[in-house]
Design a protein around this motif. Structure first.
Motif, PDB file in Angstrom:
ATOM      1  N   THR A  13       0.792  -1.223   0.000  1.00  0.00           N
ATOM      2  CA  THR A  13       0.000   0.000   0.000  1.00  0.00           C
ATOM      3  C   THR A  13       0.827   1.278   0.000  1.00  0.00           C
ATOM      4  OG1 THR A  13      -0.050   0.102   2.422  1.00  0.00           O
ATOM      5  CG2 THR A  13      -1.793  -1.170   1.320  1.00  0.00           C
ATOM      6  N   ALA A 166      -7.003   0.301   3.422  1.00  0.00           N
ATOM      7  CA  ALA A 166      -6.522  -1.047   3.124  1.00  0.00           C
ATOM      8  C   ALA A 166      -7.222  -2.018   4.063  1.00  0.00           C
ATOM      9  CB  ALA A 166      -5.008  -1.120   3.311  1.00  0.00           C
ATOM     10  N   HIS A 185      -6.068  -4.086  -2.576  1.00  0.00           N
ATOM     11  CA  HIS A 185      -5.754  -3.253  -1.416  1.00  0.00           C
ATOM     12  C   HIS A 185      -5.585  -4.053  -0.126  1.00  0.00           C
ATOM     13  CE1 HIS A 185      -7.426  -0.318  -4.308  1.00  0.00           C
ATOM     14  NE2 HIS A 185      -6.528   0.481  -3.767  1.00  0.00           N
TER      15      HIS A 185
END
Length: 331
Positions: A13, A166, A185
């Motif tokens: 991420t 996320a 994600h």
């Protein structure tokens, strides 16, 4: 301090966190299952919890992990109050999947539907006093993988809506973790890991799939602090006083199990190297074990927060010390 050893990235991420997170289970206070099994860590002082969170922030800790069910919502409320205007300085992780009654502080069941995930997220955002959660984690460790795939898709929708950044699964099963990891994600897996309970398959999965390894129970529920002795009873509201089947290392009504205490004692010299406390040494073992490891020890006081945070400055154990630990445990 070297940035490399004091910071981590949450998987793919780009979200940066301190290499040490703080677990907020204990500051939720007392709560229970429907049959009266204690699920908290005993009584807490909310004002001390708030001071401890803020002290951790001052010492460089930027990752805080909680769950909606800890204290039946209470942990999220305390964390939200403690962060206040400093919310933008931290990464907040929470979890969903358990159903509870806030008024009676009782766990009442579980719900693995996407519809409940949205309701739970909305409630968590309100308790935390924020407009988004940085890392949203499924708290049902043995959820059906097909259902989990639907929940993963729901999390992707939450990302698109800006409600979360996320997501992850809190599970000790690498195959289940891999289901969530297929999502764009998905940033991490939260799993049990400590010097007494290694997780080689999960560490390997995190390395292979570029996930952060968020380590719950990094101090083996307090055993690795070196302060728990066999025969030392715990207060009635503490989950360790009546340990459920999954909680190893403690015996019903009599505290720490003697064989676990013996293993901790055998590791004391190597864990307390370089001026570390046993707990700091246990955290250092995890950082040496994997560059993706982010241990999240619990805390209930400013003193505990300071001791845990001080582990960052001391860094990981050396490869030689890691080998020494393996040798001791093999004996």
């Amino acid at each position: 301090m070297e940035t490399k050893r004091t910071k981590r990235t949450l998987g793919r991420t780009g979200i940066e966190v301190s290499a040490l997170g703080f677990g907020c289970w204990a500051i939720g206070g007392e709560w229970q299952s429907a049959d009266g099994q204690p699920l908290g860590w005993g009584k807490v002082d909310d004002e001390e919890s708030v001071r401890a969170v803020r002290r951790a922030l001052d010492l460089g800790v930027t990752f805080f992990d909680t769950a909606d069910t800890y204290g039946a919502g209470h942990s999220e409320r305390v964390l939200g109050r403690a962060l206040g205007k400093r919310r933008a300085d931290v990464v907040v992780a929470t979890k969903w999947g358990n159903v509870f009654d806030e008024e009676t502080r009782t766990l009442t069941g579980a719900d693995d539907t996407p519809e409940y995930a949205r309701r739970a997220l909305t409630a968590s955002l309100k308790r935390l006093g924020t407009d988004h959660v940085d890392l949203y984690q499924l708290h049902l460790s043995d959820a059906d993988p097909e259902r989990a795939a639907q929940l993963r898709d729901a999390c992707e929708e939450f990302v698109r809506e800006g409600l979360i950044r996320a997501y992850a699964w809190s599970t000790d099963d690498p195959a289940r973790a891999a289901v969530f990891a297929r999502g764009e994600h998905c940033a991490a897996v939260q799993h049990m890991a400590n010097v007494l309970q290694d997780a080689p398959e999960m560490f390997a999965l995190c390395e292979e799939l570029e996930l952060a390894s968020v380590n719950r129970s990094p101090l083996a529920m307090g055993l690795l602090t070196g302060r728990r002795r066999s025969g030392q009873a715990l207060e009635a509201g503490d989950i360790r006083s009546r340990p459920p089947q999954w909680l190893q290392g403690f015996e019903d009504g009599s505290g720490a199990a003697p064989d676990w205490v013996a293993r901790v004692d055998a590791l004391k010299d190597v864990l307390t190297s370089n001026g570390r406390t046993p707990g700091q040494g246990a955290l250092a073992w995890l950082w040496a074990r994997s560059p993706r490891a982010i241990p999240i020890p619990g805390f209930r006081s400013v003193t505990q927060a300071e001791q845990n945070a001080d582990a960052l400055a001391k860094g990981p154990l050396t490869p030689e010390q890691l080998t020494e630990v393996n040798s001791i445990l093999a004996r």
